[in-house]
Design an enzyme around this catalytic site. Structure first.
Site, PDB file in Angstrom:
ATOM      1  N   ASP A   1      91.732  34.445 -19.140  1.00  0.00           N
ATOM      2  CA  ASP A   1      91.642  34.231 -17.772  1.00  0.00           C
ATOM      3  C   ASP A   1      90.867  32.915 -17.416  1.00  0.00           C
ATOM      4  O   ASP A   1      89.875  32.660 -18.079  1.00  0.00           O
ATOM      5  CB  ASP A   1      90.886  35.257 -17.132  1.00  0.00           C
ATOM      6  CG  ASP A   1      91.598  36.564 -16.861  1.00  0.00           C
ATOM      7  OD1 ASP A   1      92.806  36.610 -17.206  1.00  0.00           O
ATOM      8  OD2 ASP A   1      91.293  37.768 -16.495  1.00  0.00           O
TER       9      ASP A   1
ATOM     10  N   GLU B   1      82.959  37.757 -20.028  1.00  0.00           N
ATOM     11  CA  GLU B   1      82.961  36.686 -18.944  1.00  0.00           C
ATOM     12  C   GLU B   1      81.835  35.746 -19.616  1.00  0.00           C
ATOM     13  O   GLU B   1      80.740  35.960 -19.987  1.00  0.00           O
ATOM     14  CB  GLU B   1      82.685  37.105 -17.626  1.00  0.00           C
ATOM     15  CG  GLU B   1      83.347  38.254 -16.952  1.00  0.00           C
ATOM     16  CD  GLU B   1      82.688  39.694 -17.279  1.00  0.00           C
ATOM     17  OE1 GLU B   1      82.109  39.890 -18.294  1.00  0.00           O
ATOM     18  OE2 GLU B   1      83.350  40.528 -16.814  1.00  0.00           O
TER      19      GLU B   1
ATOM     20  N   GLU C   1      94.768  39.742 -22.236  1.00  0.00           N
ATOM     21  CA  GLU C   1      94.833  38.831 -21.084  1.00  0.00           C
ATOM     22  C   GLU C   1      93.887  37.514 -21.298  1.00  0.00           C
ATOM     23  O   GLU C   1      92.560  38.053 -21.878  1.00  0.00           O
ATOM     24  CB  GLU C   1      94.302  39.471 -19.715  1.00  0.00           C
ATOM     25  CG  GLU C   1      94.367  38.748 -18.598  1.00  0.00           C
ATOM     26  CD  GLU C   1      94.099  39.623 -17.631  1.00  0.00           C
ATOM     27  OE1 GLU C   1      93.672  38.906 -16.333  1.00  0.00           O
ATOM     28  OE2 GLU C   1      94.536  40.671 -17.305  1.00  0.00           O
TER      29      GLU C   1
ATOM     30  N   GLU D   1      89.309  31.994 -13.883  1.00  0.00           N
ATOM     31  CA  GLU D   1      89.134  32.233 -12.382  1.00  0.00           C
ATOM     32  C   GLU D   1      88.238  31.352 -11.913  1.00  0.00           C
ATOM     33  O   GLU D   1      87.253  31.218 -12.236  1.00  0.00           O
ATOM     34  CB  GLU D   1      88.795  33.755 -12.363  1.00  0.00           C
ATOM     35  CG  GLU D   1      89.834  34.825 -12.859  1.00  0.00           C
ATOM     36  CD  GLU D   1      89.401  36.196 -12.652  1.00  0.00           C
ATOM     37  OE1 GLU D   1      90.028  37.106 -12.203  1.00  0.00           O
ATOM     38  OE2 GLU D   1      88.184  36.558 -13.110  1.00  0.00           O
TER      39      GLU D   1
END
Length: 284
Positions: A103, A130, A101, A105
């Site tokens: 991302d 992150e 995945e 966000e």
């Protein structure tokens, strides 16, 4: 403190990059379909739509096909005003517990406080990679282009054509890299007030619902995956495989350094208290 000549030059380059990202795009229905709460998705015309979040549901859409390497982009105008607790997501993902995945966000905030953009990379079901950035513009005032470039060399996250993050392929050093699972393209708006804003301390104020994010400029320039094998259909050599795409140009490297210096808020590779053993990509 006044802006240096270099800073002013880089800002001009960022503005130019924003203009250059305005290219032709497909109608929503050509590439995508709702997958969650279709009644919360409002089509404005063939080229744009709004996703709404209220106290009954969020919503989302997905690509009709899956892809193995390439680039996808969307123009997004985020929830304005008090968006605390909400998350707008734009991402690529494969299926299953051991999924890959990539991302974007967008973490909402109280009125007057800036959005944070969180990027993350999952490989074989494991994320925890992150980074969080602030932005150099108000993402609620107008549409801006967000892109994910995925090739065999690296994963590149871009905002208006400006690279904000690079995740390099370090398989030679024993680091896992997403390369063999085809991924779909997704977008959604949902409630995440248990963590999204100030670590979950600020909750969603439902009196301000519905929360609306607008999307347009849907683009997927990627290799469609064969349903039978999951591999890239048709074979051949694609632009993202070219040697020139193995890294950033000197200009792009300057842009990335500018973003990291002025807008990087959190980097998991610098969070030593979080990990008993630092992830391999942070060490090599």
């Amino acid at each position: 403190m006044g802006w240096s000549k270099v800073s002013r030059t880089l800002l001009c380059c960022l503005c130019l990059a924003a203009l250059l990202t305005s290219v032709s795009s497909a109608d929503f229905g050509d590439l995508f379909q709702p997958y969650w709460a279709a009644d919360h998705i409002v089509a404005m015309d063939g080229e744009s739509l709004k996703l709404t979040l209220d106290n009954t549901s969020g919503c989302g859409f997905e690509s009709k096909k899956k892809y193995l390497f390439g680039q996808t982009s969307m123009q997004i105008k985020l929830v304005g005003g008090d968006s605390a607790g909400t998350v707008t997501a734009f991402y690529m993902s494969s299926d299953g517990p051991n999924h890959n995945e990539l991302d974007f966000e967008f973490l909402g905030n109280v009125t007057g406080e800036p959005y944070l953009v969180q990027t993350n990379v999952y490989v074989n079901g494991t994320g925890n990679r992150e980074q969080r950035h602030s932005l150099w513009f108000d993402p609620t005032a107008d549409f801006h282009t967000y892109s994910i470039l995925w090739n065999r060399y690296h994963i590149r996250f871009l905002v208006d054509g400006v690279p904000i993050r690079m995740f390099a392929n370090k398989e030679a050093a024993g680091v896992l890299y997403p390369k063999d699972q085809a991924m779909g393209v997704y977008a959604s708006v949902w409630n995440a007030d248990d963590w999204a804003t100030q670590g979950g301390r600020v909750k969603t104020n439902w009196s301000h619902a519905p929360f609306v994010t607008a999307f347009r400029g849907f683009e997927i320039d990627a290799c469609e995956a064969e349903e039978a094998t999951g591999g890239c259909a048709g074979g051949g050599v694609f632009w993202w495989d070219a040697p020139a795409m193995s890294g950033l140009s000197p200009h792009q490297r300057r842009q990335l350094r500018w973003v990291q210096r002025r807008h990087l808020v959190y980097d998991y590779c610098k969070d030593r208290p979080r990990f008993h053993e630092m992830p391999g990509e942070c060490l090599s």
